[in-house]
Design a protein around this motif. Structure first.
Motif, short mmCIF file in Angstrom:
data_model
loop_
_atom_site.label_atom_id
_atom_site.label_comp_id
_atom_site.label_asym_id
_atom_site.label_seq_id
_atom_site.Cartn_x
_atom_site.Cartn_y
_atom_site.Cartn_z
N ALA A 1 30.14 30.62 40.82
CA ALA A 1 29.67 32.02 41.42
C ALA A 1 30.72 31.62 43.42
O ALA A 1 30.32 30.29 43.58
CB ALA A 1 28.40 31.64 41.79
N TRP A 2 30.81 32.18 44.23
CA TRP A 2 31.78 32.23 44.95
C TRP A 2 30.86 33.43 45.88
O TRP A 2 31.20 34.31 45.56
CB TRP A 2 33.24 32.47 44.85
N LEU A 3 31.37 33.19 46.89
CA LEU A 3 31.09 34.44 48.54
C LEU A 3 32.13 33.75 48.99
O LEU A 3 32.89 32.59 49.20
CB LEU A 3 30.01 34.10 49.20
N SER A 4 33.11 34.99 49.00
CA SER A 4 35.29 35.31 49.83
C SER A 4 35.16 35.86 50.12
O SER A 4 34.27 37.25 50.65
CB SER A 4 35.82 34.92 48.69
N VAL A 5 36.33 35.71 51.31
CA VAL A 5 36.53 37.68 52.56
C VAL A 5 37.73 37.38 51.17
O VAL A 5 39.14 36.70 51.07
CB VAL A 5 37.82 36.79 53.34
N ASP A 6 37.87 39.11 51.20
CA ASP A 6 39.29 40.03 50.23
C ASP A 6 39.91 40.10 51.36
O ASP A 6 39.53 40.14 52.03
CB ASP A 6 38.80 40.98 49.12
N ALA A 7 40.97 40.40 50.48
CA ALA A 7 42.27 40.74 51.47
C ALA A 7 41.73 42.06 52.40
O ALA A 7 43.11 42.47 53.34
CB ALA A 7 43.46 41.67 50.19
N ASP A 8 41.13 42.90 51.99
CA ASP A 8 41.00 43.50 53.13
C ASP A 8 39.44 43.46 54.36
O ASP A 8 38.84 43.96 54.72
CB ASP A 8 40.28 44.46 52.76
N GLY A 9 39.52 41.89 54.05
CA GLY A 9 38.16 41.31 55.07
C GLY A 9 36.75 41.70 54.91
O GLY A 9 35.82 41.66 55.85
N ARG A 10 36.71 42.12 53.58
CA ARG A 10 34.96 42.84 53.04
C ARG A 10 34.69 41.39 52.61
O ARG A 10 35.70 40.56 51.88
CB ARG A 10 34.44 43.79 52.61
N LEU A 11 33.07 40.70 52.80
CA LEU A 11 33.08 39.86 51.94
C LEU A 11 33.05 40.32 50.66
O LEU A 11 32.27 41.21 50.16
CB LEU A 11 31.72 39.21 52.25
N ALA A 12 32.74 39.12 49.05
CA ALA A 12 32.47 39.66 47.45
C ALA A 12 31.83 38.52 47.36
O ALA A 12 32.47 37.64 47.45
CB ALA A 12 34.17 39.74 47.23
N VAL A 13 31.17 38.92 46.31
CA VAL A 13 30.45 37.99 45.66
C VAL A 13 31.24 37.44 43.97
O VAL A 13 31.30 38.62 43.42
CB VAL A 13 28.95 37.59 45.31
N THR A 14 31.55 36.79 43.39
CA THR A 14 32.78 36.59 42.50
C THR A 14 32.31 35.63 41.36
O THR A 14 31.11 34.38 41.63
CB THR A 14 34.34 36.42 42.42
N GLN A 15 32.02 35.57 40.17
CA GLN A 15 32.12 34.63 39.18
C GLN A 15 33.44 33.83 38.34
O GLN A 15 33.83 35.24 38.72
CB GLN A 15 31.10 34.71 38.44
N GLY A 16 33.86 32.67 37.85
CA GLY A 16 34.48 33.14 37.52
C GLY A 16 34.76 31.41 36.74
O GLY A 16 33.60 30.89 36.51
N PRO A 17 35.40 31.13 35.67
CA PRO A 17 34.41 30.19 34.44
C PRO A 17 35.87 28.79 34.29
O PRO A 17 36.80 29.19 34.87
CB PRO A 17 35.51 31.20 33.21
N ASN A 18 35.35 28.83 34.37
CA ASN A 18 35.78 27.09 34.43
C ASN A 18 36.46 26.36 35.61
O ASN A 18 36.05 26.41 36.93
CB ASN A 18 37.61 26.75 33.19
N ALA A 19 37.95 26.02 36.10
CA ALA A 19 38.14 25.90 37.19
C ALA A 19 38.39 27.16 38.30
O ALA A 19 39.05 26.49 39.43
CB ALA A 19 39.62 24.99 37.00
N GLN A 20 38.31 28.26 37.81
CA GLN A 20 39.05 29.18 38.48
C GLN A 20 38.14 29.25 40.11
O GLN A 20 37.55 28.57 40.74
CB GLN A 20 38.06 30.44 37.87
N ASN A 21 39.29 29.91 41.10
CA ASN A 21 39.00 29.67 42.51
C ASN A 21 39.55 31.49 42.61
O ASN A 21 41.06 31.92 42.40
CB ASN A 21 39.92 28.34 42.39
#
Length: 197
Positions: free
Chosen positions: A126-146
């Motif tokens: 599970a991730w908290l990231s800054v997207d290309a528009d500068g907004r925060l987003a929570v995502t999830q990804g399988p295996n080694a996803q980044n």
């Protein structure tokens, strides 16, 4: 073979995260799983065009086994170096303002992040990231996803592979995620966020 990548020393003792995360978990999770990803990666990139790239560059452009080992190596370093035995338990400053802006509240963010980790089928992150528009987003990804593969900048992650929690929490992933917040050092996450601005 010259070892390009090495297992970094953790900034705390193996027992420093107890009782939330046991020394035994760190011995296996960091000392065996992470060491294996790094050793495998070194062997896989030898003699390839990737052998002189940084770990982040390899994560961004590799595929197959090289990507899996590079991303797992990167993800684990990112994960363990955001934890601390005497963590700052809430964000402040610019990051807190961005969380309030994009999630409504810190509590709403935590709920969304924990849900992303708890509902991911199988192994992953599970991730908290800054997207290309500068907004925060929570995502999830399988295996080694980044999220770097999608142009986002990671700020925080939770490892939800079973080896991250099974020794301490068995199959109770939601309990592990609830306890995870005891160790997240928001000073680290604030610095990561400020570096994106």
């Amino acid at each position: 073979m010259a070892m390009k990548f090495e297992l970094p020393a953790l900034p705390y003792a193996l027992n420093a995260l107890e009782p939330t995360m046991s020394a035994r978990t760190l011995e296996f999770h960091w000392g065996k799983h992470e060491a294996a990803y790094i050793n495998n990666l070194n062997a896989l990139i030898e003699g390839t065009p990737l052998e002189n790239d940084t770990l982040e560059e390899i994560v961004r452009k590799a595929d197959g086994a090289i990507f899996n080992n590079a991303a797992q190596a990167w993800n684990h370093i990112f994960f363990f170096f955001q934890l601390a035995p005497n963590a700052q338990h809430e964000p402040g400053g610019l990051l807190r303002a961005a969380i309030d802006r994009d999630f409504g509240s810190f509590e709403a963010f935590r709920e969304a992040f924990s849900k992303a980790g708890a509902t991911l089928f199988g192994s992953g992150w599970a991730w908290l990231s800054v997207d290309a528009d500068g907004r925060l987003a929570v995502t999830q990804g399988p295996n080694a996803q980044n999220p770097m593969r999608n142009g986002a900048i990671p700020l925080l992650t939770a490892d939800v592979w079973e080896h991250a929690y099974y020794l301490d929490y068995q199959n109770r992933r939601p309990d592990y995620l609830a306890a995870f917040w005891n160790l997240v050092d928001w000073k680290v996450i604030e610095k990561r966020y400020e570096d994106t601005l």
